[in-house]
Enzyme design. Sequence first.
Site, PDB file in Angstrom:
ATOM      1  N   SER A 148     -22.206   1.797  -8.465  1.00 38.16           N
ATOM      2  CA  SER A 148     -21.244   2.514  -7.622  1.00 38.16           C
ATOM      3  C   SER A 148     -20.107   1.574  -7.252  1.00 38.16           C
ATOM      4  O   SER A 148     -20.300   0.353  -7.157  1.00 38.16           O
ATOM      5  CB  SER A 148     -21.914   3.015  -6.344  1.00 38.16           C
ATOM      6  OG  SER A 148     -20.951   3.526  -5.428  1.00 38.16           O
ATOM      7  N   TYR A 162     -27.413   1.541   0.579  1.00 36.11           N
ATOM      8  CA  TYR A 162     -26.859   2.039  -0.677  1.00 36.11           C
ATOM      9  C   TYR A 162     -25.913   1.018  -1.304  1.00 36.11           C
ATOM     10  O   TYR A 162     -26.016   0.714  -2.499  1.00 36.11           O
ATOM     11  CB  TYR A 162     -26.132   3.361  -0.430  1.00 36.11           C
ATOM     12  CG  TYR A 162     -25.533   3.976  -1.669  1.00 36.11           C
ATOM     13  CD1 TYR A 162     -26.329   4.672  -2.581  1.00 36.11           C
ATOM     14  CD2 TYR A 162     -24.166   3.883  -1.934  1.00 36.11           C
ATOM     15  CE1 TYR A 162     -25.785   5.250  -3.721  1.00 36.11           C
ATOM     16  CE2 TYR A 162     -23.617   4.459  -3.071  1.00 36.11           C
ATOM     17  CZ  TYR A 162     -24.425   5.139  -3.959  1.00 36.11           C
ATOM     18  OH  TYR A 162     -23.873   5.706  -5.085  1.00 36.11           O
TER      19      TYR A 162
END
Length: 260
Positions: A148, A162
């Site tokens: 990401s 995350y």
Amino acid sequence: MANLFGLRGKVAVVTGGSRGIGYMIAAGLVVNGVKVYITARKASACDDAAAELSEFGECISLPADLASAEGLDTFVREIAEREPAIDILINNAGAAWGAPLGEFPDIGFDKVMNINVKAPFMLTQALLPRLEARATAADPARVVMIGSIDGIRVPIGDNYSYSAAKAGIHMLARHLGAHVVGKHITVNSIAPGPFESKMMEYLLDDDASRQMVVDQVPRQRIGTAEDIAGTVIFLTSRAGAFTTGAVIPVDGGISTIRMG
């Protein structure tokens, strides 16, 4: 050169392939002649997605919870019974968690790290014999980790586990890549920006917040299926055979924004 991006006849596994980015990647591979196995925790969603994609090629549903040792062992055993070799492994399945600093729970780290980092490592390790089976110097097997942009830049939100996990998967790809390159296996990671996905629907389903997201992207739009599938096709075709250990942002330019 005419077949530089050709993939026909290859076999791929796409985790988290029932929706979002995983579905986009699976669709791109299926349409280009790849036999694709998709897996997801929800069996009905996985079966439905495979049925949809089978209209364009060969897509097989093998539901599994890859974050559990039992689920991973069962999945690997089923793949081994069906395929003597795997050409492409896309580690896409992931989870997110958000909570304010000072209130972030243990489970918010344990779950995210387990699904986003440990599971991809354990699956890749378990499938190494299948990845090696057909790999050659001219046409290596490919592993692609889906990270990401939040693993590259400091996120705006409170998704601490995350961002840490996605930064971890980027380094894991480089580390694994260094160890398996001699086995004719490449390992790379993609760092997507905003795409239509379950993780982002809370932002993208509302017009005002969607526009806020778009305004942060230099390209002034959300990513499309072609954007993510195109990058995967590059990495898994002859075009990407000399690329390994790379982290490729597919983010509309977010990673280029200067702070301050």
